[in-house]
Write an enzyme that holds these catalytic residues in place. Sequence first.
Site, PDB file in Angstrom:
ATOM      1  N   ASP A 124      -9.302  -6.010  -2.559  1.00 20.40           N
ATOM      2  CA  ASP A 124      -8.536  -4.983  -2.469  1.00 20.40           C
ATOM      3  C   ASP A 124      -9.295  -3.603  -3.775  1.00 20.40           C
ATOM      4  O   ASP A 124      -9.656  -3.701  -3.511  1.00 20.40           O
ATOM      5  CB  ASP A 124      -7.567  -5.813  -3.318  1.00 20.40           C
ATOM      6  CG  ASP A 124      -6.904  -7.019  -2.739  1.00 20.40           C
ATOM      7  OD1 ASP A 124      -6.026  -6.323  -1.646  1.00 20.40           O
ATOM      8  OD2 ASP A 124      -6.191  -7.317  -3.212  1.00 20.40           O
ATOM      9  N   ASP A 142      -1.572  -3.876   2.387  1.00 23.77           N
ATOM     10  CA  ASP A 142      -0.383  -4.513   1.275  1.00 23.77           C
ATOM     11  C   ASP A 142       0.493  -3.240   1.972  1.00 23.77           C
ATOM     12  O   ASP A 142       1.693  -3.699   1.297  1.00 23.77           O
ATOM     13  CB  ASP A 142      -1.149  -4.641   0.291  1.00 23.77           C
ATOM     14  CG  ASP A 142      -2.341  -6.105   0.166  1.00 23.77           C
ATOM     15  OD1 ASP A 142      -2.518  -6.694   0.990  1.00 23.77           O
ATOM     16  OD2 ASP A 142      -2.924  -5.660  -0.736  1.00 23.77           O
TER      17      ASP A 142
END
Length: 162
Positions: A124, A142
């Site tokens: 991330d 995401d």
Amino acid sequence: MIYKKLKSYRLRWLWLSFVVMSLDLLSKEWVISNLFLHQSVSVMPFLNFYYTRNFGMAFSLFSDQNNWQRWLLSGVSSIVIIILFITMYYNPNKKTINYIIYALLIGGALGNLYDRIYRGFVIDFIDLHIDCSHFATFNISDSAICLGTVLIFIQEIINPKK
């Protein structure tokens, strides 16, 4: 013959899944090559690139486990991808938005599944914030999954099923 053409049309939207997955994997490779783990780089007043590893799922849920979650989440993701693919193929609804939604969800799930299987964690790096208040760090996969989900809700509000 026409029925088979209609079904193959449905799968043509998988190009969007490929684009989402490719952008996700390329961006993660860029992060690995250009940032140190936990390094933050300001991009805009509300956006940082912050390299982190997520061993769990959304909002780092289950990330403190003993690595069993890697395989459970990989299995669940694989099943969801298969279900989305089959649903996309057999969906009787001819609305283009449905295929876009399926493609975004499949592409996002594939990007994170690749990370989880290959690396053991999901990379991330997108950190949105207002002053010192930071939202959860996330990635392009995401974002695609969230966009697909939002489109489902919008579609249901605009065209509720009777």
